[in-house]
Design a protein around this motif. Structure first.
Motif, PDB file in Angstrom:
ATOM      1  N   GLU A  93      43.919  49.368  39.458  1.00 52.94           N
ATOM      2  CA  GLU A  93      45.064  49.398  40.359  1.00 52.94           C
ATOM      3  C   GLU A  93      44.751  50.067  41.697  1.00 52.94           C
ATOM      4  O   GLU A  93      45.538  49.960  42.626  1.00 52.94           O
ATOM      5  CB  GLU A  93      46.240  50.114  39.693  1.00 52.94           C
ATOM      6  CG  GLU A  93      46.740  49.407  38.445  1.00 52.94           C
ATOM      7  CD  GLU A  93      47.903  50.135  37.811  1.00 52.94           C
ATOM      8  OE1 GLU A  93      48.250  51.232  38.303  1.00 52.94           O
ATOM      9  OE2 GLU A  93      48.468  49.614  36.836  1.00 52.94           O
ATOM     10  N   ARG A  94      43.627  50.753  41.782  1.00 49.00           N
ATOM     11  CA  ARG A  94      43.315  51.457  43.031  1.00 49.00           C
ATOM     12  C   ARG A  94      41.801  51.500  43.207  1.00 49.00           C
ATOM     13  O   ARG A  94      41.064  51.736  42.244  1.00 49.00           O
ATOM     14  CB  ARG A  94      43.878  52.883  43.003  1.00 49.00           C
ATOM     15  CG  ARG A  94      43.552  53.707  44.245  1.00 49.00           C
ATOM     16  CD  ARG A  94      44.104  55.115  44.097  1.00 49.00           C
ATOM     17  NE  ARG A  94      43.688  55.968  45.188  1.00 49.00           N
ATOM     18  CZ  ARG A  94      44.313  56.062  46.361  1.00 49.00           C
ATOM     19  NH1 ARG A  94      45.393  55.347  46.560  1.00 49.00           N
ATOM     20  NH2 ARG A  94      43.884  56.868  47.304  1.00 49.00           N
ATOM     21  N   ILE A  95      41.360  51.259  44.406  1.00 54.05           N
ATOM     22  CA  ILE A  95      39.946  51.413  44.724  1.00 54.05           C
ATOM     23  C   ILE A  95      39.814  52.312  45.936  1.00 54.05           C
ATOM     24  O   ILE A  95      40.709  52.397  46.785  1.00 54.05           O
ATOM     25  CB  ILE A  95      39.255  50.046  44.994  1.00 54.05           C
ATOM     26  CG1 ILE A  95      39.842  49.394  46.250  1.00 54.05           C
ATOM     27  CG2 ILE A  95      39.343  49.129  43.799  1.00 54.05           C
ATOM     28  CD1 ILE A  95      38.984  48.289  46.799  1.00 54.05           C
ATOM     29  N   ARG A 114      41.724  42.063  42.131  1.00 43.74           N
ATOM     30  CA  ARG A 114      40.701  41.073  41.784  1.00 43.74           C
ATOM     31  C   ARG A 114      39.461  41.215  42.658  1.00 43.74           C
ATOM     32  O   ARG A 114      38.336  41.066  42.187  1.00 43.74           O
ATOM     33  CB  ARG A 114      41.275  39.662  41.919  1.00 43.74           C
ATOM     34  CG  ARG A 114      40.368  38.577  41.364  1.00 43.74           C
ATOM     35  CD  ARG A 114      41.074  37.244  41.338  1.00 43.74           C
ATOM     36  NE  ARG A 114      41.305  36.745  42.684  1.00 43.74           N
ATOM     37  CZ  ARG A 114      40.443  35.986  43.350  1.00 43.74           C
ATOM     38  NH1 ARG A 114      39.289  35.644  42.797  1.00 43.74           N
ATOM     39  NH2 ARG A 114      40.718  35.569  44.564  1.00 43.74           N
ATOM     40  N   LYS A 115      39.664  41.524  43.940  1.00 47.31           N
ATOM     41  CA  LYS A 115      38.536  41.612  44.855  1.00 47.31           C
ATOM     42  C   LYS A 115      38.963  42.455  46.048  1.00 47.31           C
ATOM     43  O   LYS A 115      40.129  42.427  46.456  1.00 47.31           O
ATOM     44  CB  LYS A 115      38.107  40.214  45.306  1.00 47.31           C
ATOM     45  CG  LYS A 115      36.839  40.168  46.150  1.00 47.31           C
ATOM     46  CD  LYS A 115      36.559  38.741  46.618  1.00 47.31           C
ATOM     47  CE  LYS A 115      36.215  37.826  45.469  1.00 47.31           C
ATOM     48  NZ  LYS A 115      35.816  36.479  45.956  1.00 47.31           N
ATOM     49  N   ALA A 116      38.007  43.202  46.605  1.00 46.46           N
ATOM     50  CA  ALA A 116      38.291  44.006  47.794  1.00 46.46           C
ATOM     51  C   ALA A 116      37.023  44.097  48.626  1.00 46.46           C
ATOM     52  O   ALA A 116      35.903  44.079  48.092  1.00 46.46           O
ATOM     53  CB  ALA A 116      38.786  45.396  47.410  1.00 46.46           C
ATOM     54  N   ALA A 118      39.984  45.490  56.391  1.00 45.24           N
ATOM     55  CA  ALA A 118      39.778  45.533  54.944  1.00 45.24           C
ATOM     56  C   ALA A 118      40.706  44.509  54.301  1.00 45.24           C
ATOM     57  O   ALA A 118      41.788  44.219  54.830  1.00 45.24           O
ATOM     58  CB  ALA A 118      40.075  46.925  54.402  1.00 45.24           C
ATOM     59  N   PHE A 119      40.273  43.956  53.203  1.00 40.58           N
ATOM     60  CA  PHE A 119      41.121  42.997  52.502  1.00 40.58           C
ATOM     61  C   PHE A 119      41.141  43.315  51.011  1.00 40.58           C
ATOM     62  O   PHE A 119      40.206  43.915  50.462  1.00 40.58           O
ATOM     63  CB  PHE A 119      40.643  41.555  52.735  1.00 40.58           C
ATOM     64  CG  PHE A 119      39.316  41.230  52.103  1.00 40.58           C
ATOM     65  CD1 PHE A 119      39.223  40.860  50.764  1.00 40.58           C
ATOM     66  CD2 PHE A 119      38.151  41.295  52.857  1.00 40.58           C
ATOM     67  CE1 PHE A 119      37.998  40.569  50.190  1.00 40.58           C
ATOM     68  CE2 PHE A 119      36.924  40.997  52.288  1.00 40.58           C
ATOM     69  CZ  PHE A 119      36.845  40.635  50.948  1.00 40.58           C
ATOM     70  N   VAL A 120      42.233  42.908  50.383  1.00 39.21           N
ATOM     71  CA  VAL A 120      42.404  43.069  48.939  1.00 39.21           C
ATOM     72  C   VAL A 120      43.031  41.787  48.412  1.00 39.21           C
ATOM     73  O   VAL A 120      43.945  41.237  49.038  1.00 39.21           O
ATOM     74  CB  VAL A 120      43.305  44.279  48.589  1.00 39.21           C
ATOM     75  CG1 VAL A 120      43.548  44.341  47.083  1.00 39.21           C
ATOM     76  CG2 VAL A 120      42.665  45.564  49.058  1.00 39.21           C
ATOM     77  N   GLU A 121      42.532  41.317  47.279  1.00 35.79           N
ATOM     78  CA  GLU A 121      43.113  40.173  46.587  1.00 35.79           C
ATOM     79  C   GLU A 121      43.573  40.617  45.204  1.00 35.79           C
ATOM     80  O   GLU A 121      42.852  41.347  44.518  1.00 35.79           O
ATOM     81  CB  GLU A 121      42.089  39.039  46.439  1.00 35.79           C
ATOM     82  CG  GLU A 121      41.591  38.467  47.749  1.00 35.79           C
ATOM     83  CD  GLU A 121      40.548  37.385  47.526  1.00 35.79           C
ATOM     84  OE1 GLU A 121      40.424  36.904  46.370  1.00 35.79           O
ATOM     85  OE2 GLU A 121      39.844  37.026  48.486  1.00 35.79           O
ATOM     86  N   LYS A 167      33.227  44.553  48.492  1.00 37.94           N
ATOM     87  CA  LYS A 167      32.845  45.876  47.996  1.00 37.94           C
ATOM     88  C   LYS A 167      33.153  46.081  46.526  1.00 37.94           C
ATOM     89  O   LYS A 167      32.533  46.903  45.872  1.00 37.94           O
ATOM     90  CB  LYS A 167      33.566  46.944  48.825  1.00 37.94           C
ATOM     91  CG  LYS A 167      33.143  47.016  50.261  1.00 37.94           C
ATOM     92  CD  LYS A 167      31.685  47.430  50.392  1.00 37.94           C
ATOM     93  CE  LYS A 167      31.428  48.829  49.882  1.00 37.94           C
ATOM     94  NZ  LYS A 167      30.020  49.230  50.026  1.00 37.94           N
ATOM     95  N   SER A 168      34.117  45.368  46.007  1.00 39.38           N
ATOM     96  CA  SER A 168      34.490  45.548  44.605  1.00 39.38           C
ATOM     97  C   SER A 168      35.052  44.246  44.069  1.00 39.38           C
ATOM     98  O   SER A 168      35.885  43.608  44.714  1.00 39.38           O
ATOM     99  CB  SER A 168      35.528  46.670  44.464  1.00 39.38           C
ATOM    100  OG  SER A 168      36.001  46.749  43.135  1.00 39.38           O
ATOM    101  N   ASN A 169      34.566  43.848  42.895  1.00 42.14           N
ATOM    102  CA  ASN A 169      35.115  42.680  42.223  1.00 42.14           C
ATOM    103  C   ASN A 169      36.297  43.031  41.332  1.00 42.14           C
ATOM    104  O   ASN A 169      36.849  42.180  40.650  1.00 42.14           O
ATOM    105  CB  ASN A 169      34.029  41.987  41.398  1.00 42.14           C
ATOM    106  CG  ASN A 169      33.068  41.226  42.295  1.00 42.14           C
ATOM    107  OD1 ASN A 169      33.485  40.541  43.216  1.00 42.14           O
ATOM    108  ND2 ASN A 169      31.781  41.387  42.046  1.00 42.14           N
ATOM    109  N   GLY A 170      36.664  44.301  41.331  1.00 45.42           N
ATOM    110  CA  GLY A 170      37.906  44.727  40.692  1.00 45.42           C
ATOM    111  C   GLY A 170      37.959  44.457  39.208  1.00 45.42           C
ATOM    112  O   GLY A 170      36.952  44.378  38.509  1.00 45.42           O
TER     113      GLY A 170
END
Length: 888
Positions: A475-477, A442-444, A499-502, A467-470
């Motif tokens: 599945e991968r950024i 969803r977000k990263a 770094a974070f990922v949601e 950096k990315s709204n996904g």
């Protein structure tokens, strides 16, 4: 007969007429009886023939029709002829007279003559009426003396009648003793075209005439007798085509036959009593699944559209909460089918809470489906069974495993950064963030925050960049990312960068990567760090110089050998070993030169490092580059030439001598580079004392400012009355004071060591000032030759008894002293002290060139830093307004 003669004609005598009439009646009666008897014989005989044949076999339609036509034709076809001949053909007296003439020719002829006289006209010329009458009387009298019935044809009516009665008796007997068989035969006889099964005394309950059997597999056929079957034979036989017959016994009105597997179509003939039954066998492959597709509808929170998955291995993995609809295509149309009951799959899986379920398949020709079913938290398997249109059972052993996959947390990585990194605020870190999730990101982005701030340090900061709204199906950024403290006005301090990922799982929150500890350094701290790196480079350069000198010593010993000795196996081995050692040194020098070049670039960023130090470092780096690029490789090349097998002894000796001479030059230049590096390091070290003292003063001022902020809350209070939060701040100030005291101790000790090496007066002066000012009270211990900090510890102790005002005054005085000594060293450096510096006069041309090169290099670095910060800010701008296009 008179009715047929004209009235003027003479009739035959009445007696004769009565005789002929009686003869005619007897003839007609006998022939009518005969034809009736004959017709009944044909009918009875055809019926009995069919009845008998039906007891043996299933009389076909054509045979039944032929039997019926044959039986009826004896009456229907022959009766008209018979009646025409004997009844219609013997109506007149003349016809009767002719028949009588066959038995009695004379009498017959006279009767025929009398009958003809009836039709003649009287006249005198032909016949006298009296004479004619007399003749008729004579014939009549003669006929009375005879039994005309004896002239009748041979009597058959009695025999035929008896035969008909006998056949009728047989028919009656059949109906009496086997009424069902008789009625069945009568129906089949009267209606040969009707599809009426023949009656048998042995009767089957719902016999089948066609059976599809599994191809090549043994199969069974069970025949059941009707409860009302008149006969129940104990033995039954069956044979498939020309294969040996199989015999079975009757058990509970059942005959159970077992047949071997067949591969060709054929008939099984069953014989049970008077029953002969044929069953057509058609071997067919069992119905199997050709294709299976699963429509997967993920849970709503994933925002993923449903998809179709081809099931190739009998297993489907789906996230918990997914709805699964299965569609199967079989090899033949199905009649019915079902699935379940479901069962837990996996030996180690706990079945607690699992509820089994089953149901029927929705069938349309070769297509079947079921669902939707929900994938829960426990993996389970779905067994199947079905029957195709031919009655073949399939699906045994066919199962589909549904493996429920838990929506796992995402993972985040930072790639391209060490676990700890030290940078200046204006520097930019370039790295990549990697994020992975099994069901959509969803977000990263990245997130940073201050780490363990102490009194005197800048206030805590925190921030993030998305950096990315996904997207639901991402599945991968892998995003290139930049981070510059200056872009966010972050002053020197320690930061934690992650770094974070949601993902889309509800209420899961962010998942972080391993933290990166970033030291955002002040220029003073940066100078100390680079000084430590420079120390390591010099140590390694010294070690490399010793190795090269040892190689030179060994080469000088080898040089004493003769040319012939160099070309022996032992000599070649020594040369090869020296060449390998030289190549190792070359690689080490190349690596060290790269590190020196990077150190030079990093050091040039720091404005606190004077250009004279940078110039010395550049000179040392240039010497190291020349060594690694040309001079050391030349030595290695000469050693290789000396060891070539094609050399003459003189050539080998001469090449090795040149190698030794060039290596001597290399050793001299390495000593020169080392001296240049040490000279630069000495200047570097001298310049760091100023920054270190200023930093210590800044920390003391920071402690003082923290105490001022807390003074109003704690002044005049006892320790027990101080608020816990204020106590905590005092404890933090205490920790910071301990650290600062330790740093000042090291500065004082390093100043003493530096003076012992350089004998620069200004450093001796500062050391004396530090001792005399009593910022530290020293207690000299002869056995260890070390000093223990006492003065600054008094400030630390005052925190513990809430003497905040006293500690505040002491901290401010200490900061002023430290700034004063830093200014003293800085002034001496500007005047040319502290390790020398340029003298007076006009600047040299080479100094101008270096300064120009240094300015260009710093401009390039500043431009790069500016572009990196712009790139970071551009990312923040896009996060705030996704519709804004990036600026190039």
């Amino acid at each position: 007969m008179s009715a047929h003669l004209p009235e003027d004609r003479h009739a035959i005598p009445d007696s004769l007429k009565r005789q002929l009439e009686s003869f005619r009646k007897h003839l007609w009666r006998r022939k009518v009886i005969e034809i009736i008897a004959l017709g009944l014989i044909g009918l009875f005989l055809s019926f009995l023939l069919l009845f008998g044949l039906d007891r043996i076999w299933q009389t076909p339609i054509w045979a039944r029709l032929l039997i019926l036509v044959s039986g009826v034709s004896l009456f229907v076809g022959f009766a008209p002829y018979w009646l025409h001949r004997w009844v219609w053909g013997h109506r007149h007296e003349g016809q009767l007279a002719r028949l009588i003439a066959k038995k009695y020719p004379g009498l017959g002829d006279r009767l025929l003559g009398v009958i003809e006289l009836q039709a003649q006209d009287e006249n005198g010329d032909t016949l006298s009426p009296r004479l004619r009458e007399a003749a008729m009387q004579v014939v009549a009298a003669e006929a009375e003396k005879r039994e005309l019935d004896e002239a009748l044809p041979t009597a058959r009516h009695r025999k035929w009648g008896l035969a008909a009665m006998a056949l009728l008796l047989l028919v009656t007997t059949a109906f009496i003793f086997t009424p069902k068989a008789g009625l069945n035969a009568l129906e089949r006889w009267l209606n040969p075209f009707a599809n009426i099964e023949r009656y048998t005394f042995t009767q089957l309950d719902k016999p089948i005439t066609y059976l599809a059997v599994p191809y090549g597999e043994a199969f069974g056929v069970t025949l059941k007798l009707k409860a009302q079957s008149e006969q129940k034979p104990e033995i039954a036989t069956a044979s498939f085509e020309k294969q040996p017959a199989i015999t079975v016994s009757l058990r509970k009105d059942l005959y159970v036959f077992k047949f071997p597997g067949q591969q060709t179509e054929g008939f099984i003939t069953f014989r049970i009593g008077d029953l002969k039954h044929q069953l057509r066998i058609q071997p067919k492959q069992r119905p199997v699944v050709l294709h299976t597709t699963v429509t997967v509808k993920p849970p709503e929170y994933l925002q993923i559209p449903e998809s179709k998955v081809a099931l190739n291995i009998g297993e489907i993995s789906a996230v918990q909460g997914s709805k699964l609809t299965f569609n199967m295509e079989t090899s033949s149309p199905l009649k019915k089918g079902s699935f379940g009951p479901t069962e837990v799959s996996g030996e180690l899986v706990k079945a607690d809470g699992f509820q089994s379920f089953d149901g029927a398949l929705k069938i349309s020709d070769v297509q079947s489906s079921f669902g939707p079913i929900e994938a829960g938290s426990i993996p389970f398997s779905i067994p199947f069974k079905w029957i195709d249109e031919f009655g073949l059972v399939g699906g045994q052993g066919f199962k589909i495993r549904v493996d429920a996959v838990k929506d796992q947390p995402p993972v985040a990585y930072i790639q391209g950064l060490d676990k700890q990194k030290a940078i200046l605020p204006e520097e930019t870190l370039d790295f990549e963030i990697l994020g992975e999730d099994d069901f959509g990101i969803r977000k990263a982005g990245i997130e940073w925050g201050s780490y363990g701030t102490l009194p005197g340090e800048p206030p805590a900061v925190a921030g993030e960049i998305v950096k990315s709204n996904g997207g639901p199906e991402l599945e991968r950024i892998n995003e290139a990312t930049s981070f510059s403290p200056a872009a966010f006005n972050i002053t020197p301090q320690r930061l934690i960068l992650r770094a974070f990922v949601e993902d889309y799982y509800p209420e899961r929150g962010r998942i972080y990567s391993e933290p990166i500890l970033i030291y955002v350094l002040s220029h003073e701290e940066h100078a100390q760090l680079k000084k430590a790196e420079f120390d390591r480079v010099i140590n390694e350069l010294e070690d490399l110089a010793r190795k090269e000198l040892n190689l030179l010593d060994e080469n000088e010993r080898i040089e004493k050998l003769k040319g012939e000795e160099l070309q022996t196996e032992e000599g070649k081995d020594k040369l090869a070993e020296q060449k390998r050692a030289e190549e190792d040194n070359i690689r080490a020098m190349e690596e060290l030169t790269k590190r020196m070049e990077q150190l030079m670039k990093d050091t040039a960023r720091n404005e606190n490092i004077d250009k004279e130090t940078l110039k010395k470092m550049a000179e040392a780096m240039k010497s190291m580059q020349e060594l690694s690029d040309k001079e050391m490789p030349d030595v290695s090349e000469k050693l290789q030439e000396a060891g070539e097998a094609s050399n003459t002894p003189e050539k080998a000796k001469d090449d090795f001598k040149k190698a030794v001479e060039e290596q001597k030059e290399v050793v001299e230049k390495m000593d020169k580079a080392l001296a240049q590096a040490k000279d630069a390091n000495k200047k570097f070290e001298a310049s760091t004392f100023v920054t270190r003292l200023k930093k210590a003063a800044q920390e003391q001022n920071g402690i003082a400012n923290a105490l001022i902020a807390n003074l109003e809350k704690t002044i005049g209070l006892r320790a027990s009355q101080v608020d816990p939060a204020d106590k905590r701040k005092l404890v933090e100030s205490t920790k910071q004071q301990a650290i600062t005291a330790s740093d000042i101790r090291w500065i004082q000790e390093d100043l003493g060591h530096y003076f012992a090496r350089t004998n620069e007066p200004v450093f001796k002066q500062v050391v004396d000032f530090m001792r005399d000012s009593k910022i530290n009270l020293f207690e000299y211990k002869k056995s260890m030759d070390v000093t223990l900090d006492v003065g600054l510890e008094k400030i630390q102790n005052k925190f513990g008894i809430a003497h905040t005002n006293t500690a505040l005054e002491t901290a401010k005085k200490s900061a002023d002293k430290l700034n004063e000594w830093a200014a003293l060293l800085e002034g001496a450096k500007d005047d040319g002290g502290g390790g020398g510096g340029g003298g007076g006069g006009a600047p040299k041309s080479e100094d101008e060139d270096f300064e120009f090169m240094l300015r260009v290099m710093k401009m390039i670095q500043q431009q790069q830093d500016l572009r990196s910060r712009t790139r970071v800010l551009e990312q923040l701008k896009r996060d705030a307004n996704p519709n804004v296009a990036p600026t190039r």
